[in-house]
Every structure is written in C-alpha cells, then in structure tokens.
Design a protein around this motif. Structure first.
Motif, short mmCIF file in Angstrom:
data_model
loop_
_atom_site.label_atom_id
_atom_site.label_comp_id
_atom_site.label_asym_id
_atom_site.label_seq_id
_atom_site.Cartn_x
_atom_site.Cartn_y
_atom_site.Cartn_z
N GLY A 173 -74.50 69.70 -24.70
CA GLY A 173 -73.44 68.81 -24.80
C GLY A 173 -72.40 68.89 -23.62
N GLY A 174 -72.31 70.33 -23.12
CA GLY A 174 -71.22 70.43 -22.23
C GLY A 174 -71.77 70.47 -20.71
N ILE A 175 -72.84 69.90 -20.47
CA ILE A 175 -73.49 69.85 -19.21
C ILE A 175 -74.67 68.43 -19.12
N THR A 243 -63.57 65.58 -16.98
CA THR A 243 -62.47 66.01 -17.57
C THR A 243 -62.96 66.63 -19.16
N SER A 244 -62.56 67.80 -19.44
CA SER A 244 -62.82 68.27 -20.79
C SER A 244 -61.27 68.42 -21.34
N GLY A 245 -61.06 67.88 -22.62
CA GLY A 245 -59.86 67.74 -23.13
C GLY A 245 -59.86 67.78 -24.81
N ALA A 287 -69.78 69.93 -12.37
CA ALA A 287 -68.34 69.37 -12.75
C ALA A 287 -68.27 69.56 -14.08
N ASP A 288 -69.35 69.01 -15.02
CA ASP A 288 -69.54 69.10 -16.39
C ASP A 288 -69.27 70.46 -16.99
N ALA A 289 -70.33 71.26 -16.27
CA ALA A 289 -70.19 72.59 -16.98
C ALA A 289 -68.87 73.36 -16.53
N LEU A 290 -68.51 73.33 -15.31
CA LEU A 290 -67.06 73.86 -15.17
C LEU A 290 -66.04 73.39 -15.71
N SER A 291 -65.88 71.97 -15.98
CA SER A 291 -64.67 71.55 -16.72
C SER A 291 -64.64 72.19 -18.14
N THR A 292 -65.79 72.34 -18.62
CA THR A 292 -65.88 73.02 -20.01
C THR A 292 -65.20 74.44 -19.56
N ALA A 293 -65.82 75.06 -18.92
CA ALA A 293 -65.65 76.47 -18.48
C ALA A 293 -64.15 76.81 -18.11
#
Ligand code: ADP
Ligand code: MG
Length: 344
Positions: A173-175, A243-245, A287-293
């Motif tokens: 779900g994070g990528i 964005t991860s929020g 971007a998806d993996a790194l925004s979560t990380a």
C-alpha cells in the motif's frame, strides 16, 4: 475499362476526406474520468487526448493492478505469497516481482523506514478498515518479529517470492499507487499524450506541461484542513508529487490520533510532530516509497537524507505549521496560507 477504374480510385479518397474529416476534427475530447480503485478515488484527466478508448485502457490497467497487488483481495498475487508464508516460495508475474524488487530497494535504501513486510501491523490495527482496533502492547510485541524486509526472499531467476516466517504478510500500500501512476505515464507516452493529470488518491503525476512553457500548479494539502484550499503550491513539469500524511486514514481514540503510517521498529503509528511528507521527482514509484519512508524518518533526518538522493525533492509540514524543504524545490514553491512558515 482502365480509365474507369482509376476514376473510382481517385474519387473515393476525396469523398472519404470530405465527408469524414470535418466530423473527426469537430469531435470534442472527453472530460476527466474518476473511479474508486485501490480503496481510494482515482481521477485521470487526459485533456485534448481524452478518448473513450484511452480512458478505458488506463482504468482497466488500474483495476488489473489492484487485482494483482492488493493485500485485501484473497486471489491477488500478494495474498498468495502471504498465504504461503513460512511454507513455500510462490511463482508470481514479472510485474509483481518488479514491484517487490523496487520495494526491497527502497527498504534497503531507507534502512527499513519503508518496509513492505508491514502487513501484520496493517491488519492488526486495521486503520481506515471496517474493524479499527487499538492493540495491546502484547499484540504488538507478537507481530513485531514478523516485520523485516530481509525475511522476504525474491528469486528473480525462478520468478518466486518467499516469506521466511509463518505469519509474515506483505502490504505494498505504500508503493503500489506510485507504480500504478508510472504505468499510466508509460501508456500515455506510448500513445503520444502530451499532457495529463493523474491523481490516484493524492498520488499525483503531472505529465508534460500545462500549456507550452507553463508548469502545472500542484497543491500540497493543508494537513490541518485537508478539505479546504492547499497550504503550498508547487510549480512542476513532468513530475510526480506524492504526499504521506496523518489525515488520509486514521481513527481517534481517547484524544489520540492513530494514523496509517507505522514505525516498523515500534509497531505504532509514527509520532514525530510531522503532519505530512511530500516527494517531488520523475518516478512515482520512488516518490511513493520515499514519502512513506521520509514520514517515518521525520524532517530532521529526512531533509539531509533526501539531499543525498539524485533528483529527489521533499517538503515536510510539521504540527507547529513549520515547513521544511530541500533547496531544489524552494524556487518552485509558494506558501499559500499565512499560518505556515518556511524554516531555513
Ligand atoms: P497513502 O496510502 O495514504 O497514499 P502512503 O503512501 O504513505 O499513504 O502509504 C501508507 C500505506 O503504506 C499504509 O496504509 C500501509 O498499507 C503501508 N505502510 C504503513 N507504514 C508503512 C511503512 N513503514 N513502510 C511501508 N509501508 C507502510
Ligand atoms: Mg507511500
């Protein structure tokens, strides 16, 4: 006989052009299309390239990706890997192998801040699900040993994935939405689409430019009022903004805000004064993996870390309304709401 034959062959194309060409050029592009996929609202706007056929191709592809990658669909490849945890390697498609190889790469790169074996925690808390649950420390301690990307074995030659311990569960779900956005862009480029906006539940890709030489204006949500106007505007061309929020999926219990990004070390939602972390770069998977990380790392570690990565820009918003941003994005960033302040 001969002259007559050539007469037909010359007049037919002229007739065809006269009758059909005006009809084609008058045809209006379709407006944007929205569907619920990946448990979220997915909107694609193809602008002048908007045809029934292309929208159909893109959304069918998104639904197929959900069927392959969702941990909530029992027949997905991810679920089949999870069901065989501790037992045997599972043969999967090249696509699933690719997504998991990317996930492993970002897990390694971020020292496990991003971890695709987060599944048991996601299931235990069920944040944003039908049965959200505030676990006991004992319940958390029981699943923590199952969270470790190094216990995911990808054999690319054999085309298999194996989770070493019984009870381990992958959750991409994070990528996955990032990978899906990159797939949309790949198909669009193949079809020579000059510009498009892809929004997979806040995972945004701005393809091309808005008009010749004019960048897209992409907002970063105000994490305190996600339904009101954006807090920050970014001027971008041909880039993704992810964005991860804390405001996407959560539940509130006893005055505490429990959101859906977990610290793989503690088993609790990350609490580090951050409200959101945004990554701007050409690859939406990254971007998806790194925004979560980066959200897990926090801004103090996250800014210097992002600066070590080529072509990765990041923007953090904290609980104190402070904004931290990597130097590369600052010229293209406008703060829209006066309560926010950019910190040097
Ligand atoms: P969103 O899904 O809202 O776009 P993210 O990209 O940050 O936000 O992904 C959050 C999802 O990623 C969670 O719902 C969960 O499935 C998964 N997840 C949560 N914590 C982690 C983590 N530390 N590493 C990898 N995946 C995570
Ligand atoms: Mg993510």
């Amino acid at each position: 006989m001969k002259p007559r034959k050539s007469h037909i062959f010359i007049t037919f194309p002229i007739f065809f052009t006269l009758v059909f060409l005006p009809a084609c050029t008058k045809k209006e592009a379709l407006p944007s299309r929205t569907e619920m996929i990946f448990g979220t609202v997915c909107t694609i706007n193809l602008f002048e390239s908007g045809t029934e056929q292309l929208y159909g191709t893109l959304f069918a592809r998104l639904r197929a990706l959900e069927d392959t990658l969702s941990a909530n669909i029992g027949t997905s490849e991810i679920s089949r890997i999870n069901d065989a945890a501790g037992q045997n390697p599972v043969q999967v498609s090249a696509e699933t192998l690719f997504v998991l190889t990317e996930a492993e790469k970002y897990a390694r790169l971020t020292g496990g801040a991003f971890d695709p074996t987060i599944g048991p925690l996601v299931k235990l808390w069920d944040i944003g699900g039908d049965h959200p649950h505030l676990p006991t420390q004992a319940e958390i301690d029981a699943v923590l040993p199952l969270i470790n990307y190094e216990d995911m074995v990808i054999d690319s030659a054999a085309g298999t994935v194996f989770l070493k311990k019984a009870g381990m569960k992958l959750d991409v779900g994070g990528i996955a939405k990032g990978y899906a956005a990159d797939e949309m862009v790949r198909i669009m480029r193949e079809q020579n689409v000059p510009r498009a906006l892809i929004d997979l539940g806040g995972n945004i890709y701005a393809l091309g430019d808005k008009a010749k030489g004019t960048p897209w204006r992409i907002g970063i949500k105000d994490p305190f009022n996600p339904l009101s106007g954006p807090a920050v505007r970014l001027d971008v061309t041909d880039k993704t903004v992810v964005t991860s929020g804390v405001y996407e999926r959560f539940f509130d219990r006893g005055g505490v805000h429990y959101h859906h990004i977990f610290d793989p070390q503690t088993g609790y939602p990350v609490w580090n004064q951050l409200m959101s972390a945004t990554v701007i770069t050409p690859s939406s998977t990254a971007a998806d993996a790194l925004s979560t990380a980066l959200f897990v790392m926090g801004h103090e570690k996250g800014i210097p870390f992002a600066e070590t990565l080529p072509d990765i820009e990041a923007v953090f918003i904290t609980e104190a309304h402070d904004i931290y941003a990597t130097p590369g994005i600052r010229p293209d960033m406008t703060i829209l709401a006066e309560e926010f302040e950019l910190i040097d």
